[in-house]
Write a protein that holds these residues in place. Structure first.
Motif, PDB file in Angstrom:
ATOM      1  N   ASN A   1     -10.187  -4.760  -6.719  1.00  0.00           N
ATOM      2  CA  ASN A   1      -9.667  -5.452  -7.901  1.00  0.00           C
ATOM      3  C   ASN A   1      -9.177  -6.848  -7.530  1.00  0.00           C
ATOM      4  O   ASN A   1      -9.383  -7.824  -8.269  1.00  0.00           O
ATOM      5  CB  ASN A   1      -8.531  -4.651  -8.536  1.00  0.00           C
ATOM      6  CG  ASN A   1      -9.018  -3.427  -9.292  1.00  0.00           C
ATOM      7  OD1 ASN A   1     -10.187  -3.338  -9.672  1.00  0.00           O
ATOM      8  ND2 ASN A   1      -8.131  -2.469  -9.520  1.00  0.00           N
ATOM      9  N   ALA A   2      -8.525  -6.967  -6.372  1.00  0.00           N
ATOM     10  CA  ALA A   2      -8.057  -8.274  -5.904  1.00  0.00           C
ATOM     11  C   ALA A   2      -9.243  -9.185  -5.607  1.00  0.00           C
ATOM     12  O   ALA A   2      -9.224 -10.381  -5.933  1.00  0.00           O
ATOM     13  CB  ALA A   2      -7.180  -8.110  -4.659  1.00  0.00           C
ATOM     14  N   ARG A   3     -10.293  -8.644  -4.977  1.00  0.00           N
ATOM     15  CA  ARG A   3     -11.495  -9.440  -4.703  1.00  0.00           C
ATOM     16  C   ARG A   3     -12.155  -9.893  -6.012  1.00  0.00           C
ATOM     17  O   ARG A   3     -12.646 -11.009  -6.118  1.00  0.00           O
ATOM     18  CB  ARG A   3     -12.511  -8.612  -3.900  1.00  0.00           C
ATOM     19  CG  ARG A   3     -11.996  -7.968  -2.620  1.00  0.00           C
ATOM     20  CD  ARG A   3     -11.907  -8.928  -1.466  1.00  0.00           C
ATOM     21  NE  ARG A   3     -10.753  -9.787  -1.505  1.00  0.00           N
ATOM     22  CZ  ARG A   3      -9.487  -9.389  -1.266  1.00  0.00           C
ATOM     23  NH1 ARG A   3      -9.209  -8.124  -1.008  1.00  0.00           N
ATOM     24  NH2 ARG A   3      -8.489 -10.242  -1.280  1.00  0.00           N
ATOM     25  N   ARG A   4     -12.160  -8.997  -7.019  1.00  0.00           N
ATOM     26  CA  ARG A   4     -12.784  -9.319  -8.302  1.00  0.00           C
ATOM     27  C   ARG A   4     -12.012 -10.424  -9.014  1.00  0.00           C
ATOM     28  O   ARG A   4     -12.605 -11.349  -9.584  1.00  0.00           O
ATOM     29  CB  ARG A   4     -12.861  -8.052  -9.158  1.00  0.00           C
ATOM     30  CG  ARG A   4     -13.768  -8.182 -10.380  1.00  0.00           C
ATOM     31  CD  ARG A   4     -13.861  -6.869 -11.150  1.00  0.00           C
ATOM     32  NE  ARG A   4     -14.458  -5.815 -10.357  1.00  0.00           N
ATOM     33  CZ  ARG A   4     -13.774  -4.778  -9.841  1.00  0.00           C
ATOM     34  NH1 ARG A   4     -12.476  -4.658 -10.071  1.00  0.00           N
ATOM     35  NH2 ARG A   4     -14.380  -3.868  -9.117  1.00  0.00           N
TER      36      ARG A   4
ATOM     37  N   LYS B   1     -20.030  -5.537 -10.965  1.00  0.00           N
ATOM     38  CA  LYS B   1     -20.669  -4.351 -11.526  1.00  0.00           C
ATOM     39  C   LYS B   1     -19.961  -3.120 -10.981  1.00  0.00           C
ATOM     40  O   LYS B   1     -19.341  -3.162  -9.914  1.00  0.00           O
ATOM     41  CB  LYS B   1     -22.159  -4.315 -11.186  1.00  0.00           C
ATOM     42  CG  LYS B   1     -22.962  -5.404 -11.879  1.00  0.00           C
ATOM     43  CD  LYS B   1     -24.457  -5.273 -11.600  1.00  0.00           C
ATOM     44  CE  LYS B   1     -25.234  -6.355 -12.349  1.00  0.00           C
ATOM     45  NZ  LYS B   1     -26.696  -6.244 -12.103  1.00  0.00           N
ATOM     46  N   ALA B   2     -20.052  -2.033 -11.740  1.00  0.00           N
ATOM     47  CA  ALA B   2     -19.484  -0.757 -11.308  1.00  0.00           C
ATOM     48  C   ALA B   2     -20.591   0.287 -11.324  1.00  0.00           C
ATOM     49  O   ALA B   2     -21.534   0.199 -12.118  1.00  0.00           O
ATOM     50  CB  ALA B   2     -18.353  -0.330 -12.225  1.00  0.00           C
ATOM     51  N   ARG B   3     -20.483   1.262 -10.441  1.00  0.00           N
ATOM     52  CA  ARG B   3     -21.489   2.315 -10.349  1.00  0.00           C
ATOM     53  C   ARG B   3     -20.825   3.676 -10.443  1.00  0.00           C
ATOM     54  O   ARG B   3     -19.736   3.888  -9.889  1.00  0.00           O
ATOM     55  CB  ARG B   3     -22.251   2.187  -9.027  1.00  0.00           C
ATOM     56  CG  ARG B   3     -23.349   3.217  -8.860  1.00  0.00           C
ATOM     57  CD  ARG B   3     -24.295   2.859  -7.730  1.00  0.00           C
ATOM     58  NE  ARG B   3     -23.815   3.238  -6.416  1.00  0.00           N
ATOM     59  CZ  ARG B   3     -23.554   2.380  -5.441  1.00  0.00           C
ATOM     60  NH1 ARG B   3     -23.678   1.080  -5.649  1.00  0.00           N
ATOM     61  NH2 ARG B   3     -23.155   2.816  -4.271  1.00  0.00           N
ATOM     62  N   CYS B   4     -21.477   4.581 -11.151  1.00  0.00           N
ATOM     63  CA  CYS B   4     -20.958   5.936 -11.263  1.00  0.00           C
ATOM     64  C   CYS B   4     -21.204   6.680  -9.964  1.00  0.00           C
ATOM     65  O   CYS B   4     -22.329   6.719  -9.463  1.00  0.00           O
ATOM     66  CB  CYS B   4     -21.626   6.669 -12.430  1.00  0.00           C
ATOM     67  SG  CYS B   4     -21.097   8.393 -12.575  1.00  0.00           S
TER      68      CYS B   4
ATOM     69  N   PRO C   1     -16.790   0.532  -7.186  1.00  0.00           N
ATOM     70  CA  PRO C   1     -17.422  -0.790  -7.093  1.00  0.00           C
ATOM     71  C   PRO C   1     -18.890  -0.645  -6.712  1.00  0.00           C
ATOM     72  O   PRO C   1     -19.250   0.200  -5.888  1.00  0.00           O
ATOM     73  CB  PRO C   1     -16.619  -1.488  -5.983  1.00  0.00           C
ATOM     74  CG  PRO C   1     -15.303  -0.767  -5.957  1.00  0.00           C
ATOM     75  CD  PRO C   1     -15.623   0.657  -6.280  1.00  0.00           C
ATOM     76  N   HIS C   2     -19.735  -1.477  -7.294  1.00  0.00           N
ATOM     77  CA  HIS C   2     -21.166  -1.439  -6.988  1.00  0.00           C
ATOM     78  C   HIS C   2     -21.434  -2.312  -5.764  1.00  0.00           C
ATOM     79  O   HIS C   2     -22.065  -3.366  -5.821  1.00  0.00           O
ATOM     80  CB  HIS C   2     -21.969  -1.939  -8.189  1.00  0.00           C
ATOM     81  CG  HIS C   2     -23.453  -1.910  -7.968  1.00  0.00           C
ATOM     82  ND1 HIS C   2     -24.124  -0.800  -7.500  1.00  0.00           N
ATOM     83  CD2 HIS C   2     -24.421  -2.875  -8.147  1.00  0.00           C
ATOM     84  CE1 HIS C   2     -25.420  -1.072  -7.405  1.00  0.00           C
ATOM     85  NE2 HIS C   2     -25.624  -2.318  -7.771  1.00  0.00           N
TER      86      HIS C   2
ATOM     87  N   GLU D   1     -13.474  -6.025 -15.517  1.00  0.00           N
ATOM     88  CA  GLU D   1     -12.103  -5.533 -15.625  1.00  0.00           C
ATOM     89  C   GLU D   1     -11.695  -4.818 -14.339  1.00  0.00           C
ATOM     90  O   GLU D   1     -12.521  -4.557 -13.471  1.00  0.00           O
ATOM     91  CB  GLU D   1     -11.971  -4.587 -16.821  1.00  0.00           C
ATOM     92  CG  GLU D   1     -12.663  -3.244 -16.664  1.00  0.00           C
ATOM     93  CD  GLU D   1     -14.128  -3.256 -17.115  1.00  0.00           C
ATOM     94  OE1 GLU D   1     -14.702  -2.165 -17.251  1.00  0.00           O
ATOM     95  OE2 GLU D   1     -14.683  -4.356 -17.305  1.00  0.00           O
ATOM     96  N   GLU D   2     -10.429  -4.500 -14.231  1.00  0.00           N
ATOM     97  CA  GLU D   2      -9.948  -3.777 -13.061  1.00  0.00           C
ATOM     98  C   GLU D   2     -10.287  -2.294 -13.200  1.00  0.00           C
ATOM     99  O   GLU D   2     -10.235  -1.724 -14.284  1.00  0.00           O
ATOM    100  CB  GLU D   2      -8.436  -3.984 -12.897  1.00  0.00           C
ATOM    101  CG  GLU D   2      -8.079  -5.444 -12.674  1.00  0.00           C
ATOM    102  CD  GLU D   2      -6.737  -5.645 -11.991  1.00  0.00           C
ATOM    103  OE1 GLU D   2      -5.997  -4.648 -11.828  1.00  0.00           O
ATOM    104  OE2 GLU D   2      -6.438  -6.789 -11.612  1.00  0.00           O
ATOM    105  N   LEU D   3     -10.655  -1.712 -12.082  1.00  0.00           N
ATOM    106  CA  LEU D   3     -10.976  -0.291 -12.050  1.00  0.00           C
ATOM    107  C   LEU D   3      -9.786   0.497 -11.519  1.00  0.00           C
ATOM    108  O   LEU D   3      -8.958  -0.027 -10.768  1.00  0.00           O
ATOM    109  CB  LEU D   3     -12.196  -0.038 -11.158  1.00  0.00           C
ATOM    110  CG  LEU D   3     -13.525  -0.633 -11.630  1.00  0.00           C
ATOM    111  CD1 LEU D   3     -14.608  -0.395 -10.576  1.00  0.00           C
ATOM    112  CD2 LEU D   3     -13.950  -0.041 -12.965  1.00  0.00           C
ATOM    113  N   SER D   4      -9.713   1.753 -11.919  1.00  0.00           N
ATOM    114  CA  SER D   4      -8.653   2.647 -11.445  1.00  0.00           C
ATOM    115  C   SER D   4      -9.232   4.046 -11.331  1.00  0.00           C
ATOM    116  O   SER D   4     -10.402   4.289 -11.642  1.00  0.00           O
ATOM    117  CB  SER D   4      -7.473   2.639 -12.424  1.00  0.00           C
ATOM    118  OG  SER D   4      -7.808   3.330 -13.621  1.00  0.00           O
ATOM    119  N   THR D   5      -8.406   4.974 -10.918  1.00  0.00           N
ATOM    120  CA  THR D   5      -8.863   6.360 -10.817  1.00  0.00           C
ATOM    121  C   THR D   5      -9.155   6.947 -12.187  1.00  0.00           C
ATOM    122  O   THR D   5      -9.791   8.007 -12.283  1.00  0.00           O
ATOM    123  CB  THR D   5      -7.799   7.211 -10.104  1.00  0.00           C
ATOM    124  OG1 THR D   5      -6.540   7.056 -10.771  1.00  0.00           O
ATOM    125  CG2 THR D   5      -7.638   6.781  -8.645  1.00  0.00           C
ATOM    126  N   ASP D   6      -8.712   6.289 -13.249  1.00  0.00           N
ATOM    127  CA  ASP D   6      -9.012   6.746 -14.612  1.00  0.00           C
ATOM    128  C   ASP D   6     -10.324   6.180 -15.145  1.00  0.00           C
ATOM    129  O   ASP D   6     -10.770   6.568 -16.236  1.00  0.00           O
ATOM    130  CB  ASP D   6      -7.881   6.347 -15.571  1.00  0.00           C
ATOM    131  CG  ASP D   6      -6.568   7.040 -15.247  1.00  0.00           C
ATOM    132  OD1 ASP D   6      -6.618   8.207 -14.789  1.00  0.00           O
ATOM    133  OD2 ASP D   6      -5.505   6.420 -15.434  1.00  0.00           O
TER     134      ASP D   6
END
Length: 231
Positions: free
Chosen positions: A54-57, A114-117, A144-145, A128-133
């Protein structure tokens, strides 16, 4: 002319993005990659991994392309106008090449925006920022992708096919320490390609290059591009 260009963190350093290796404040000197950049780390402590990326993003979103990115986009357009071609492969997970105007960039180590499942593998844009939710539509956890240690880089078949078609190999801003990218120059030499290194300082595999230019990327990349376009 069919150029194969490999870029690394040195291209984006002057945009304020931290390099992962090298001297000074390299990220992997300040952080333990085994705690932040492996599938096992994500399974063990996903909150910590998300905090790091998140900090890198945030840093990336606030950054801007520099003169080196802009010059490479100009090179791509200039070569296309005269019927030549260029393949741009980057180890960087930022989008600064695209923001500068490069039309086709192969991100072998993934993309931070980008984010990956982690379950189904679906990839989506993510600013946006990602979290465990953070969840995918299949209810799998989003990650993170980016390619972590122990994972296979992306698009390798496409990359090696482009290297076979090339008649010149250029590495810009790379450490020469991360494989398989560090082995591309050896592959290029085996095919008889002329190889050029453009970097702040000699890489770990600098001796394998026929031509070497050193200095700030924002200065030497534009001058090198102008030479190529003038030929």
């Amino acid at each position: 002319m069919n150029l194969f260009i490999l870029t690394g963190a040195g291209v984006s350093a002057e945009s304020g993005l931290g390099v992962f290796r090298g001297t000074g404040a390299a990220l992997w000197k300040r952080y333990d990659p085994m705690q932040l950049a492996t599938p096992e780390a994500f399974m063990r402590d996903p909150a910590l991994v998300h905090e790091f990326y998140n900090a890198r993003r945030r840093n990336l979103i606030a950054a801007a392309s520099n003169a080196a990115h802009i010059a490479l986009a100009r090179l791509e357009a200039g070569l296309a106008q005269r019927g030549d071609s260029m393949t741009l492969v980057t180890q960087n997970i930022d989008d600064l090449h695209e923001r500068a105007g490069s039309k086709r960039v192969i991100h072998m180590h993934g993309e931070l925006l980008k984010a990956r499942c982690a379950s189904c593998g679906a990839v989506r844009d993510c600013r946006e920022e990602l979290s465990t939710d953070s969840r995918c539509g299949c209810d799998g956890a989003l990650r993170p992708h980016v390619v972590w240690f122990g994972e296979t880089p992306l698009y390798m078949e496409e990359i090696y096919a482009a290297l076979e078609r090339a008649d010149r190999f250029v590495a810009i801003g790379t450490s020469g320490a991360v494989y398989p990218a560090a082995g591309f120059v050896r592959e290029a030499r085996a095919r008889g390609l002329r190889c050029c290194e453009v970097n702040l300082e000699p890489s770990e595999n600098a001796a394998q290059f026929d031509e070497r230019r050193y200095g700030r990327a924002s200065e030497i990349v534009p001058s090198w591009v102008e030479e190529i376009l003038a030929r």
